[in-house]
Design an enzyme around this catalytic site. Structure first.
Site, short mmCIF file in Angstrom:
data_model
loop_
_atom_site.label_atom_id
_atom_site.label_comp_id
_atom_site.label_asym_id
_atom_site.label_seq_id
_atom_site.Cartn_x
_atom_site.Cartn_y
_atom_site.Cartn_z
N CYS A 131 12.76 -4.61 -2.75
CA CYS A 131 11.82 -5.20 -1.80
C CYS A 131 11.50 -6.66 -2.13
O CYS A 131 10.63 -7.26 -1.53
CB CYS A 131 10.54 -4.36 -1.71
SG CYS A 131 9.70 -4.18 -3.28
N HIS A 184 -4.00 -18.48 21.69
CA HIS A 184 -3.55 -17.09 21.76
C HIS A 184 -2.75 -16.80 23.02
O HIS A 184 -1.90 -15.92 23.02
CB HIS A 184 -4.73 -16.13 21.60
CG HIS A 184 -4.99 -15.84 20.17
ND1 HIS A 184 -6.11 -16.28 19.52
CD2 HIS A 184 -4.23 -15.23 19.24
CE1 HIS A 184 -6.04 -15.93 18.25
NE2 HIS A 184 -4.90 -15.29 18.06
N GLU A 196 10.15 -4.52 -11.85
CA GLU A 196 10.02 -5.98 -11.80
C GLU A 196 9.70 -6.58 -13.16
O GLU A 196 9.48 -7.77 -13.28
CB GLU A 196 9.00 -6.40 -10.74
CG GLU A 196 7.66 -5.69 -10.81
CD GLU A 196 6.72 -6.05 -9.66
OE1 GLU A 196 6.97 -7.02 -8.92
OE2 GLU A 196 5.71 -5.36 -9.52
N ASP A 213 9.46 -11.09 -9.09
CA ASP A 213 8.92 -11.08 -10.44
C ASP A 213 10.02 -10.82 -11.47
O ASP A 213 10.05 -11.45 -12.52
CB ASP A 213 7.81 -10.03 -10.57
CG ASP A 213 6.49 -10.58 -10.05
OD1 ASP A 213 6.17 -11.74 -10.38
OD2 ASP A 213 5.80 -9.87 -9.30
C1 PEP Z 1 8.52 -8.84 -6.20
O1 PEP Z 1 7.98 -9.20 -7.24
O2 PEP Z 1 9.74 -8.98 -5.96
C2 PEP Z 1 7.72 -8.21 -5.13
C3 PEP Z 1 8.29 -7.70 -4.05
O3 PEP Z 1 6.36 -8.21 -5.28
P1 PEP Z 1 5.44 -9.49 -5.00
O4 PEP Z 1 6.30 -10.55 -4.39
O5 PEP Z 1 4.36 -9.01 -4.11
O6 PEP Z 1 4.95 -9.84 -6.37
MG MG Z 2 5.98 -8.52 -7.75
#
Ligand code: PEP
Ligand code: MG
Length: 555
Positions: free
Chosen positions: A488, A175, A417, A441
């Protein structure tokens, strides 16, 4: 770093074993010392949060946990009572045995935890023996030389006075090393006994990136190293400062850049890299790796901690996305033939309201006086969104009746997704406050190619024109309904894709924090017009490779 040596060699307290009559009094002394040590650590933790951020400061939370460990205290008590010895000796024996147990472990990370145990142990001993820690306040900026540094020593360092750190012991995962890194202090650990021979005040030079030490650099080396140092400092300052500014295209279109986090401790790092909010808080990490679901109150604490760290910047909390390949040990999900097509995300939550409702209550409670939004994962049908929203309304009514405060206007959005969600994006957009595209996804479902299967890796790429067209359809449907559309999934953090994503019309991009500076830089290099032309071309390409070639040619 280049500078004079300061040898930091604190004398470890010599503990004498003494026989005692009143073992009860010794035990009471130990309990008091542990209490005082706990207060010290809490203070240190507060300082460290400010200095290095909550993520790195969490080590002191671990120290507190160690002091709360009933086994440790019980072992010390047994030593006092069965051997009738003083608290200092009993405590030291306990600490040594515990640290040695860690040292014997196979895992390097766990071995490095021995230093943490000793650090906490010394602190309690210091309390018992009324010892002062030697000062770490140097008169002039210096390079600190030590046998090893405890995390508390490292956290006490003033980065303005400590130019660099060299230790005889320690590993890259200790650490101290992690804290030094977070403080931005060049450091080399594990250099061995030779460090003892360095004279106080002697000028040395170190390169933390290469792990090199110059014991007596000549003039030419010093000049060269000084130049390297200035270049490094300038670059550090530039990257972090520039990343704090907003990402605006040459023709003044603003793109919001946010971070994906897995827990409240990641929030500080997100800010450091220039995040303007959290675009995806993956709450499943709060639920995994434990024997039962976190309580509503525990969740409120975690959500509030993240929101507080972000201040007036928004935090999008995604509700639980477990099931399928992400099992929870305390819920029997049964065995599924196709887990990715199975009982996961919102499907699971709508059935398991005993898990879902407390989470919704926790998010709503945390939303009081904080900028929090809710996001549902894996929505594939309008009925799912309506059912989830009905639960939110139900929970709101409950809280109102209980006179518990929450943000009545909390925004509720969904991840896009699942391909079916794209097909009915116009219907979903009427019921959602925002969309955030999860390309991880979405790609595997659109291409019918498992992202974990190497044989179909060529298909499972977000650069596939089919995926890009789905993104375009989603953005258009969202904008037609006047809601914002973000992304995201991993594609959002790939600077190669930035210009195209801006051209496709995304309003927000959320990514792992270290990706932020490069993506912001990419936004600043384009105009909205060029980005749109590029996106239109990409949509017409015949393959993922062709898309990648096109984007590379435009970089
Ligand atoms: C995705 O599916 O792009 C997403 C951001 O969710 P996760 O990666 O947590 O499934
Ligand atoms: Mg996802």
């Amino acid at each position: 770093a280049i500078g004079p040596v300061v040898q930091y060699r604190p004398q470890l307290p010599e503990v004498k074993v003494k026989k005692v009559k009143d073992t009860g009094a010794e035990w009471a002394r130990l309990v008091t010392a542990v209490q005082s040590a706990r207060l010290e650590i809490q203070l240190l933790h507060k300082q460290a949060v400010v200095q290095v951020g909550a993520g790195e400061a969490a080590i002191f939370e671990a120290h507190l946990l160690f002091l709360d460990d009933p086994d440790v205290l019980e072992a010390a008590k047994t030593h006092i009572e069965s051997e009738r010895i003083n608290a200092e000796a009993a405590w030291q024996q306990t600490i040594l045995a515990t640290a040695n147990r860690y040292r014997a472990l196979e895992d390097a990370y766990m071995r490095a935890r021995a230093a943490d145990v000793e650090d906490v142990g010394q602190r309690v001993l210091g309390q018992l023996m009324d010892l002062e820690r030697p000062s770490l306040n140097f008169r002039r900026p210096s390079i600190l030389i030590a046998a090893d540094l405890t995390p508390s020593d490292t956290a006490r360092l003033d980065p303005k006075k400590v130019l660099g750190i060299c230790t005889e012991l320690g590993g890259a995962t200790s650490h101290s090393a992690i804290l030094a890194r977070a403080l931005g202090i060049p450091a080399i650990v594990g250099l061995g006994k030779q460090l003892e021979t360095l004279a106080e005040g002697q000028t040395i030079a170190i390169n933390g990136q290469q792990g090199r030490l110059w014991i007596s650099p000549d003039d030419a080396q010093l000049t060269n190293l000084a130049e390297q140092r200035i270049a490094w400092l300038t670059e550090q300052r530039r990257v972090k400062t520039v990343a704090q500014q907003r990402a605006i295209t040459k023709d003044k279109k603003y793109i919001e850049i946010a971070a994906n986090i897995g827990g409240p401790n990641d929030a500080a790092i997100a800010l450091e890299y220039g995040a303007e909010g959290v675009g995806l808080f993956r709450t499943e990490f709060l639920f995994m790796g434990r024997a039962e679901a976190p309580t509503e109150d525990e969740q409120v604490a975690a959500y509030v901690q993240a929101a507080k760290a972000l201040g007036d910047k928004p935090v999008i909390i995604r509700t639980l996305d477990v099931g399928g390949d992400k099992p929870l040990p305390y819920i029997d999900q049964g065995k599924e033939e196709n887990p990715f097509l199975g009982w996961r995300g919102i499907r699971f939550c709508l059935d398991e309201t005993a898990v879902f409702k407390p989470q919704l209550r926790a998010i709503l409670r945390a939303s009081h006086q904080h900028k929090i939004k809710i996001m549902f994962p894996m929505v594939g049908a309008l009925s799912e969104l309506l059912a989830a929203k009905a639960l939110v309304a139900e929970v709101k009514a409950e809280l109102k009746k209980e006179k518990v405060a929450f943000d009545p206007n909390i925004q509720v959005g969904i991840m896009i997704e699942v391909p079916s969600a794209v097909a009915i994006a116009d219907q979903l957009a009427k019921e959602a406050d925002f969309f955030s595209i999860g390309t991880n996804d979405l790609t595997q479902y659109v291409m019918a190619a498992d992202r974990g299967n190497a044989r179909v890796a060529g298909l499972a790429q977000a650069f596939q024109p089919a995926v890009l067209r789905m993104i375009k359809l989603t953005v258009d449907a969202g904008h037609a309904a006047n809601i914002w559309v973000g992304m995201c999934g991993e594609l959002a953090g790939n600077p190669l894709a930035t210009a195209m994503l801006v051209g496709l019309g995304l309003d927000e991009l959320s990514m792992s924090a270290p990706a932020i500076p490069a993506v912001k830089a990419a936004v600043r290099e384009i105009t909205g017009y060029d980005a749109q032309r590029l996106a239109e071309q990409a949509l017409q390409m015949a393959s993922a490779e062709a898309v990648i070639n096109l984007l590379q040619a435009h970089q």
